[in-house]
Scaffold this motif. Structure first.
Motif, PDB file in Angstrom:
ATOM      1  N   GLU A  42       0.796  -1.302   0.067  1.00 37.48           N
ATOM      2  CA  GLU A  42       0.132   0.068   0.081  1.00 37.48           C
ATOM      3  C   GLU A  42       0.824   1.361  -0.091  1.00 37.48           C
ATOM      4  N   THR A  43       2.209   1.144   0.404  1.00 37.44           N
ATOM      5  CA  THR A  43       2.969   2.302   0.387  1.00 37.44           C
ATOM      6  C   THR A  43       4.273   2.463  -0.527  1.00 37.44           C
ATOM      7  N   GLY A  44       4.442   1.075  -0.911  1.00 39.31           N
ATOM      8  CA  GLY A  44       5.600   1.284  -1.789  1.00 39.31           C
ATOM      9  C   GLY A  44       7.011   1.147  -0.901  1.00 39.31           C
ATOM     10  N   MET A  45       6.850   1.047   0.453  1.00 38.96           N
ATOM     11  CA  MET A  45       8.268   1.222   1.267  1.00 38.96           C
ATOM     12  C   MET A  45       8.546  -0.189   1.713  1.00 38.96           C
ATOM     13  N   GLU A  46       9.802  -0.543   1.211  1.00 35.50           N
ATOM     14  CA  GLU A  46      10.517  -1.732   1.482  1.00 35.50           C
ATOM     15  C   GLU A  46      11.177  -1.900   2.655  1.00 35.50           C
ATOM     16  N   ARG A  47      11.847  -0.765   3.274  1.00 35.53           N
ATOM     17  CA  ARG A  47      12.962  -0.682   4.104  1.00 35.53           C
ATOM     18  C   ARG A  47      12.259  -0.254   5.469  1.00 35.53           C
ATOM     19  N   LEU A  48      11.725  -1.257   6.169  1.00 36.08           N
ATOM     20  CA  LEU A  48      10.777  -0.975   7.471  1.00 36.08           C
ATOM     21  C   LEU A  48      11.584  -2.054   8.756  1.00 36.08           C
ATOM     22  N   ASP A  49      11.496  -1.331   9.783  1.00 37.58           N
ATOM     23  CA  ASP A  49      11.874  -1.983  10.866  1.00 37.58           C
ATOM     24  C   ASP A  49      10.705  -2.240  11.901  1.00 37.58           C
ATOM     25  N   ALA A  50      10.860  -3.254  12.831  1.00 38.39           N
ATOM     26  CA  ALA A  50       9.976  -3.440  13.644  1.00 38.39           C
ATOM     27  C   ALA A  50      10.466  -3.538  15.256  1.00 38.39           C
ATOM     28  N   PRO A  51      10.309  -1.998  15.613  1.00 43.49           N
ATOM     29  CA  PRO A  51      11.181  -1.728  17.158  1.00 43.49           C
ATOM     30  C   PRO A  51      10.690  -2.537  18.114  1.00 43.49           C
ATOM     31  N   ARG A  52       9.363  -3.204  18.236  1.00 46.69           N
ATOM     32  CA  ARG A  52       8.859  -3.760  19.210  1.00 46.69           C
ATOM     33  C   ARG A  52       8.648  -5.542  18.567  1.00 46.69           C
ATOM     34  N   GLY A  53       9.428  -5.741  17.628  1.00 43.98           N
ATOM     35  CA  GLY A  53       9.347  -7.028  17.240  1.00 43.98           C
ATOM     36  C   GLY A  53       7.862  -7.476  16.636  1.00 43.98           C
ATOM     37  N   GLU A  54       7.497  -8.442  16.894  1.00 48.04           N
ATOM     38  CA  GLU A  54       6.178  -9.199  16.618  1.00 48.04           C
ATOM     39  C   GLU A  54       5.174  -8.740  17.497  1.00 48.04           C
ATOM     40  N   GLU A  55       5.351  -7.976  18.426  1.00 50.94           N
ATOM     41  CA  GLU A  55       4.565  -7.409  19.612  1.00 50.94           C
ATOM     42  C   GLU A  55       3.312  -6.812  19.020  1.00 50.94           C
ATOM     43  N   ILE A  56       2.127  -7.325  19.491  1.00 48.07           N
ATOM     44  CA  ILE A  56       0.732  -6.415  19.169  1.00 48.07           C
ATOM     45  C   ILE A  56       0.906  -5.392  19.936  1.00 48.07           C
ATOM     46  N   VAL A  57       0.428  -4.268  19.265  1.00 48.26           N
ATOM     47  CA  VAL A  57       0.455  -2.761  20.007  1.00 48.26           C
ATOM     48  C   VAL A  57      -1.002  -2.454  20.127  1.00 48.26           C
ATOM     49  N   ASP A  58      -2.042  -2.829  19.312  1.00 47.51           N
ATOM     50  CA  ASP A  58      -3.266  -2.582  19.560  1.00 47.51           C
ATOM     51  C   ASP A  58      -4.223  -3.692  18.840  1.00 47.51           C
ATOM     52  N   LEU A  59      -5.436  -3.381  19.159  1.00 47.89           N
ATOM     53  CA  LEU A  59      -6.351  -4.397  18.706  1.00 47.89           C
ATOM     54  C   LEU A  59      -7.833  -3.531  18.259  1.00 47.89           C
ATOM     55  N   ASP A  60      -8.343  -3.911  17.326  1.00 48.98           N
ATOM     56  CA  ASP A  60      -9.621  -3.207  17.027  1.00 48.98           C
ATOM     57  C   ASP A  60     -10.619  -4.244  16.468  1.00 48.98           C
TER      58      ASP A  60
END
Length: 168
Positions: A96-114
């Motif tokens: 959706e954004t074309g962005m490839e270089r991404l980091d996950a500072p909290r790893g695979e931790e869930i930050v929110d549910l909706d």
């Protein structure tokens, strides 16, 4: 499998407040369905998205959403080849954004549910999305494409349809 991985991640998730506890309970209950990721379930399905910020956390990347209108965090449906909802969130952000270089500072931790309703569209009845949200960051010099745009944190309340983006 995806369901077991998500259940493990939900055990580590710390709900904040009664509304969050309710969303967590609804998602756990929904995961008991035969295939909670299937778009064929007329009641709904699990989706994944990401709150994408710069490392400083001063801006948020949003995408225009045609069906719901307005600006939302990137995310979407879990595809059969996605190994986890985290993989879904990464794939959706990239698509959706074309962005490839991404980091996950909290790893695979869930930050929110909706849990939110999706209106009927064509042959598709109204249904629920059980959205699992993660935190990703994109460094300076990484520009989004495809209509995505950076917004200052102060602009979020004016763009937020239901308070869930501001909460996340």
């Amino acid at each position: 499998d995806r369901r077991e991985a998500l259940l493990r991640a939900l055990r580590a998730y710390r709900a904040e407040g009664p509304d969050d506890v309710e969303r967590l309970a609804r998602l756990r209950e929904f995961l008991a369905r035969p295939d909670p990721f299937s778009r064929d379930d007329p009641d709904g399905h699990v989706t994944a998205s990401a709150i994408v910020t710069r490392p400083e956390g001063d801006v948020v990347l949003l995408v225009p959403h045609r069906k719901l209108g307005g600006w939302l965090q990137p995310g979407g449906h879990v595809d059969p080849e996605d190994g986890s909802v985290f993989e879904t969130a990464l794939r959706e952000v990239r698509e959706e954004t074309g962005m490839e270089r991404l980091d996950a500072p909290r790893g695979e931790e869930i930050v929110d549910l909706d849990v939110h309703e999706i209106p009927a569209s064509g042959q598709e009845p109204p249904h629920l999305h059980y959205d699992v949200r993660f935190l990703l960051t994109a460094g300076d010099g990484v520009a989004p494409t495809d209509g995505a745009a950076w917004f200052a944190l102060g602009a979020i309340p004016g763009l937020d349809r239901d308070g869930s983006l501001e909460r996340a």
